[in-house]
Design an enzyme around this catalytic site. Structure first.
Site, PDB file in Angstrom:
ATOM      1  N   THR A  24     -26.035  24.045  63.139  1.00 17.49           N
ATOM      2  CA  THR A  24     -26.320  23.132  64.624  1.00 17.49           C
ATOM      3  C   THR A  24     -25.272  23.265  65.580  1.00 17.49           C
ATOM      4  O   THR A  24     -24.238  23.799  65.302  1.00 17.49           O
ATOM      5  CB  THR A  24     -26.268  21.549  64.108  1.00 17.49           C
ATOM      6  N   ARG A  37     -39.008  17.872  56.946  1.00 21.08           N
ATOM      7  CA  ARG A  37     -37.567  16.975  56.793  1.00 21.08           C
ATOM      8  C   ARG A  37     -36.875  17.077  58.149  1.00 21.08           C
ATOM      9  O   ARG A  37     -37.007  18.158  58.895  1.00 21.08           O
ATOM     10  CB  ARG A  37     -36.788  17.879  55.939  1.00 21.08           C
ATOM     11  N   VAL A  38     -36.456  15.948  58.533  1.00 23.60           N
ATOM     12  CA  VAL A  38     -35.736  15.862  59.960  1.00 23.60           C
ATOM     13  C   VAL A  38     -34.206  15.466  59.529  1.00 23.60           C
ATOM     14  O   VAL A  38     -33.909  14.374  58.606  1.00 23.60           O
ATOM     15  CB  VAL A  38     -36.433  14.720  60.927  1.00 23.60           C
ATOM     16  N   GLY A  39     -33.334  16.036  60.220  1.00 27.21           N
ATOM     17  CA  GLY A  39     -31.745  15.793  59.971  1.00 27.21           C
ATOM     18  C   GLY A  39     -31.467  14.796  61.082  1.00 27.21           C
ATOM     19  O   GLY A  39     -32.189  13.916  61.594  1.00 27.21           O
ATOM     20  N   ASP A  40     -30.178  14.711  61.161  1.00 31.03           N
ATOM     21  CA  ASP A  40     -29.532  13.755  62.212  1.00 31.03           C
ATOM     22  C   ASP A  40     -29.754  14.343  63.425  1.00 31.03           C
ATOM     23  O   ASP A  40     -29.602  13.366  64.251  1.00 31.03           O
ATOM     24  CB  ASP A  40     -28.088  13.550  61.554  1.00 31.03           C
ATOM     25  N   THR A  72     -22.456  17.959  63.336  1.00 34.84           N
ATOM     26  CA  THR A  72     -23.200  19.350  62.939  1.00 34.84           C
ATOM     27  C   THR A  72     -23.139  18.898  61.567  1.00 34.84           C
ATOM     28  O   THR A  72     -22.539  18.112  60.886  1.00 34.84           O
ATOM     29  CB  THR A  72     -22.244  20.575  63.212  1.00 34.84           C
ATOM     30  N   GLY A  73     -23.475  19.969  60.533  1.00 32.81           N
ATOM     31  CA  GLY A  73     -23.432  19.850  59.122  1.00 32.81           C
ATOM     32  C   GLY A  73     -24.495  19.293  58.490  1.00 32.81           C
ATOM     33  O   GLY A  73     -25.510  19.162  59.325  1.00 32.81           O
TER      34      GLY A  73
HETATM   35  N1  GLY Z   1     -26.968  18.413  61.194  1.00 32.09           N
HETATM   36  C1  GLY Z   1     -28.200  19.231  61.208  1.00 32.09           C
HETATM   37  C2  GLY Z   1     -29.190  19.116  59.928  1.00 32.09           C
HETATM   38  O1  GLY Z   1     -28.667  18.229  59.046  1.00 32.09           O
HETATM   39  O2  GLY Z   1     -30.329  19.038  60.168  1.00 32.09           O
END
Ligand code: GLY
Length: 245
Positions: free
Chosen positions: A164, A192-195, A215-216
């Site tokens: 990210t 799937r959606v991340g942060d 990130t991460g």
């Molecule tokens: N931080 C990016 C994700 O987990 O998709």
């Protein structure tokens, strides 16, 4: 001033260059991260990003504009190289904040974006390696000889790539803005959606206080909304480091 995750040296260079010429902080950070989105060698962002478990690249991105306190985001968007630009358009040209999947793609195409295959040969080869080595019990096999037995299943322990890029900046007018863009967790479940595209989690800014972004692995952040928490802790007087910790 601009700041980003470690993969964003070229992004901050570009952002600061534009800000020196009078650009709005949001225009500057988006132009900065576009360089990384376009780069096939960064396999965690944009074109060339790691795909989902089906081998399809799905991107998430969000922007937040300090002076207006507006935001825009897209999630699980396919075939569009610069999701950060689409996120900015969601903010500027719709009455919504977050558009996902097929709707995000249609919104992008309505604004003239061209669909492209985002899966590079390198990312496809990495995905295939992952798929072929997940288990000795399925039918996907890595390269082997006729005498080999128990083929596959060599991936434990293996690293799930996250990555990210986040970039925040303050411009010559003292306005703060930020952007986060990603291809998300490698080999994720489709959809799937991340942060990253979640305002308050993947990024947040308050023009009077500051900005934060992440990130991460996003799941940890999704249950803590850490970006808005960091900005609120800074509002209360904590240093950026203490607020993050
Ligand atoms: N931080 C990016 C994700 O987990 O998709």
């Amino acid at each position: 001033i601009a700041i980003s995750s470690a993969n964003g040296i070229r992004a901050v260079t570009k952002a600061v260059e534009l800000i020196r010429f009078g650009a709005d902080a949001l225009d500057a950070v988006v132009a900065g991260v576009n360089i990384i989105e376009d780069d096939p060698n960064d396999m965690t962002v944009g074109y060339g990003g790691f795909p989902n478990e089906d081998g399809v690249v799905e991107l998430d991105a969000a922007v937040m504009h300090g002076p207006t306190h507006r935001a825009g985001a897209v999630a699980s968007i396919r075939n569009i190289k610069n999701p950060s630009k689409v996120a900015k358009l969601v903010m500027e040209r719709s009455d919504h904040v977050l558009i996902v999947g097929e709707g995000a793609l249609r919104f992008a195409k309505a604004h003239g974006f061209i669909e492209e295959n985002l899966l590079t040969d390198r990312a496809r080869a990495e995905w295939l390696k992952w798929k072929e080595n997940l288990s000795t019990k399925d039918d996907w096999l890595p390269s082997h000889t006729a005498d080999d037995k128990d083929i596959g299943g060599i991936l434990a322990p293996y690293h799930r790539n996250t990555g990210t890029i986040h970039c925040s900046a303050i411009d010559l007018k003292g306005n703060i803005s930020c952007v986060t863009t990603t291809s998300g967790l490698a080999y994720k479940i489709p959809g799937r959606v991340g942060d990253s595209p979640i305002i308050g989690a993947g990024l947040y800014c308050d023009n009077e206080v500051g900005a934060a972004g992440s990130t991460g692995r996003g799941e940890a952040n999704l249950v803590n909304c850490s970006s808005v928490m960091i900005v609120e802790y800074m509002r209360q007087g904590k240093s950026p480091e203490q607020a993050c910790l």
